[in-house]
Design a protein around this motif. Structure first.
Motif, short mmCIF file in Angstrom:
data_model
loop_
_atom_site.label_atom_id
_atom_site.label_comp_id
_atom_site.label_asym_id
_atom_site.label_seq_id
_atom_site.Cartn_x
_atom_site.Cartn_y
_atom_site.Cartn_z
N THR A 4 4.54 124.84 10.03
CA THR A 4 5.32 123.75 9.45
C THR A 4 5.37 122.58 10.43
OG1 THR A 4 7.53 123.10 8.72
CG2 THR A 4 7.42 124.84 10.35
N PRO A 5 5.44 121.34 9.93
CA PRO A 5 5.59 120.20 10.83
C PRO A 5 6.96 120.15 11.49
CG PRO A 5 5.71 119.48 8.54
CD PRO A 5 5.27 120.92 8.52
N LEU A 6 7.92 120.91 10.97
CA LEU A 6 9.23 120.99 11.60
C LEU A 6 9.14 121.86 12.85
CD1 LEU A 6 11.40 121.63 8.42
CD2 LEU A 6 11.34 119.51 9.76
N PRO A 7 9.72 121.42 13.97
CA PRO A 7 9.71 122.26 15.18
C PRO A 7 10.38 123.61 14.92
CG PRO A 7 10.40 120.02 15.70
CD PRO A 7 10.39 120.12 14.21
N MET A 8 9.78 124.66 15.45
CA MET A 8 10.31 126.02 15.28
C MET A 8 11.20 126.45 16.43
SD MET A 8 9.46 127.34 12.33
CE MET A 8 9.29 129.13 12.35
N GLU A 9 11.68 125.49 17.24
CA GLU A 9 12.61 125.80 18.30
C GLU A 9 13.83 124.89 18.24
OE1 GLU A 9 10.57 127.39 22.14
OE2 GLU A 9 9.37 125.69 21.45
N PRO A 10 14.53 124.88 17.10
CA PRO A 10 15.73 124.04 17.02
C PRO A 10 16.86 124.58 17.89
CG PRO A 10 15.53 125.41 15.06
CD PRO A 10 14.28 125.62 15.85
N THR A 11 17.74 123.69 18.26
CA THR A 11 18.92 124.05 19.04
C THR A 11 19.98 124.64 18.11
OG1 THR A 11 18.56 122.36 20.72
CG2 THR A 11 20.83 123.09 20.39
N GLY A 12 20.65 125.69 18.58
CA GLY A 12 21.76 126.21 17.79
C GLY A 12 21.97 127.69 17.99
N ASP A 249 8.22 132.82 15.89
CA ASP A 249 7.13 132.15 16.59
C ASP A 249 6.89 130.80 15.92
OD1 ASP A 249 5.70 132.79 14.20
OD2 ASP A 249 5.07 134.70 15.07
N ASP A 250 5.72 130.23 16.09
CA ASP A 250 5.45 128.90 15.56
C ASP A 250 5.29 128.86 14.05
OD1 ASP A 250 5.58 127.77 18.06
OD2 ASP A 250 3.41 127.78 18.39
N VAL A 251 5.23 130.02 13.40
CA VAL A 251 4.97 130.07 11.96
C VAL A 251 6.03 130.85 11.20
CG1 VAL A 251 3.31 130.79 10.18
CG2 VAL A 251 2.47 129.84 12.34
N THR A 252 6.55 131.93 11.78
CA THR A 252 7.37 132.85 11.01
C THR A 252 8.82 132.91 11.50
OG1 THR A 252 6.87 134.78 12.41
CG2 THR A 252 5.35 134.30 10.60
N SER A 253 9.68 133.40 10.60
CA SER A 253 11.10 133.61 10.90
C SER A 253 11.55 134.95 10.33
CB SER A 253 11.96 132.50 10.28
OG SER A 253 11.68 131.24 10.82
N GLN A 297 6.44 128.05 0.53
CA GLN A 297 6.72 126.62 0.39
C GLN A 297 5.99 125.82 1.46
OE1 GLN A 297 10.92 125.86 0.36
NE2 GLN A 297 10.73 123.64 0.47
N ARG A 298 5.54 124.63 1.11
CA ARG A 298 5.03 123.67 2.07
C ARG A 298 6.06 122.57 2.24
NH1 ARG A 298 0.34 119.60 0.41
NH2 ARG A 298 2.15 118.73 -0.66
N TYR A 299 6.39 122.23 3.47
CA TYR A 299 7.39 121.20 3.72
C TYR A 299 6.84 119.85 3.29
CZ TYR A 299 10.98 118.46 6.11
OH TYR A 299 12.01 117.61 6.39
#
Length: 344
Positions: A4-12, A249-253, A297-299
């Motif tokens: 996803t173009p959204l960063p996979m390391e958000p703060t929280g 990781d960079d793709v999955t949750s 889904q694609r963002y």
């Protein structure tokens, strides 16, 4: 699927387990944010979460490591590390190595769950995990609901989705009829994105002829960053829910979902009843219908929004931006890019 173009390391705050999974003395292996981690519970019952590798010679603490009192002991040479990740004992030396520290994460146990605070820059928490009962300001407590774990939970691993998808679902009134096959359209009564903890509420208006009597019902949501949401539903089935999506990781949750069902009148059973399980299964089924969409889904950026959708989606996406790293700099000395392999 491409990342996803959204960063996979958000703060929280992000859920990494249910608290019952990590018993006293246990060392629990897991992987989140591209990092191998361990969670462990000391003799006094306090929990800690570390990066998984010993700072001495890099042994993985989840394979043979064990808890002694308040410390985690490396299986390789017996070095002991306290809850802060500090070395407190080298069994064949007179002094510990005070200069080395394993990265540890702020931990909160709340709502039957274990949460860690993740920030790529190593900054301290600046908001809290909401309480699924107290944060809604009513007089309900956990005693008014059936215990949810494990019977009223869902756990799906390594799905190709991003935490923000779940938050966007909270302002998406149009999907109810098409994904959930519901006869109603929600009316949003509150969108508050003024801080790191946001609030989204809606009421439910039934189509004519669906219900014999008017039903006053709705949902209130509290979103603490992108990883932690608690909801209160009232009017039809009294329930609280907690969806939690944590990047692996960079793709999955990983996706976890916890459901509290209000007790039937006069029922003080210590375990969830058949009624509670039936109601929870229905709510989980509805959440699974959302997961099926999110996982494929694609963002879309910018999205092709209708006039009625514009305000909600625009406000949420502007709010979400605060949780992403503001640049590519790495200020945490313990942090190395995932592409370089394991971290310690």
């Amino acid at each position: 699927m491409a990342p996803t173009p959204l960063p996979m390391e958000p703060t929280g705050w992000f859920q990494v387990a249910w608290r019952t999974e990590i018993t006293v003395g246990a060392v629990h292996r897991m992987k989140y944010f591209g990092r191998e981690m361990v969670a462990w519970r000391s003799a006094s019952g306090r929990i800690a979460v570390f990066d998984a590798y010993c700072e001495h010679l890099g042994a993985h603490l989840g394979y043979g490591g064990h808890v002694e009192g308040e410390n985690l002991v490396c299986p390789f040479h017996g070095w002991e590390w306290n809850r802060d990740g500090r070395n407190v004992c080298i069994p064949y030396e007179s002094h510990p190595n005070k200069g080395r520290r394993i990265r540890s994460y702020p931990v909160v146990e709340r709502n039957e769950a274990v949460w860690i605070w993740y920030d790529i820059h190593g900054r301290a928490p600046h908001f809290d995990v909401p309480d699924v009962f107290a944060s809604f300001g009513d007089d309900k407590t956990a005693h008014d609901y059936y215990p949810p774990v494990p019977a009223a939970t869902l756990y799906r691993q390594r799905l190709e989705l991003h935490p923000q998808y779940v938050l966007e679902n909270g302002v998406d009134f149009a999907h109810f009829k098409f994904v959930h096959k519901t006869p109603f359209v929600p009316t949003f009564t509150r969108h508050d994105f003024s801080g790191p903890v946001s609030f989204v509420d809606f009421t439910i208006a039934f189509d004519a002829g669906v219900a014999e009597n008017d039903v006053n019902s709705g949902v209130e949501s509290i979103n603490a960053g992108l990883g932690c949401t608690v909801t209160k539903s009232w009017g039809m089935v009294d329930n609280r829910t907690m969806p939690a999506v944590t990047p692996v990781d960079d793709v999955t949750s990983d996706v976890r979902f916890t459901v509290w069902i209000g007790r039937e009148a006069g029922d003080d059973s210590p375990e969830i009843t058949a009624y509670g399980k039936t109601m929870a299964a229905y709510i989980i089924e509805q959440f699974e219908a959302d997961i099926h969409i999110w996982a494929h889904q694609r963002y879309s950026d910018p999205p092709a929004l209708s006039r009625k959708e514009f305000d909600g989606f625009t406000a949420l996406r502007a709010w979400a931006a605060q949780f992403y790293p503001d640049d590519g700099a790495v200020t945490d000395p313990d942090r190395r890019p995932a592409s370089q392999g394991r971290t310690s």
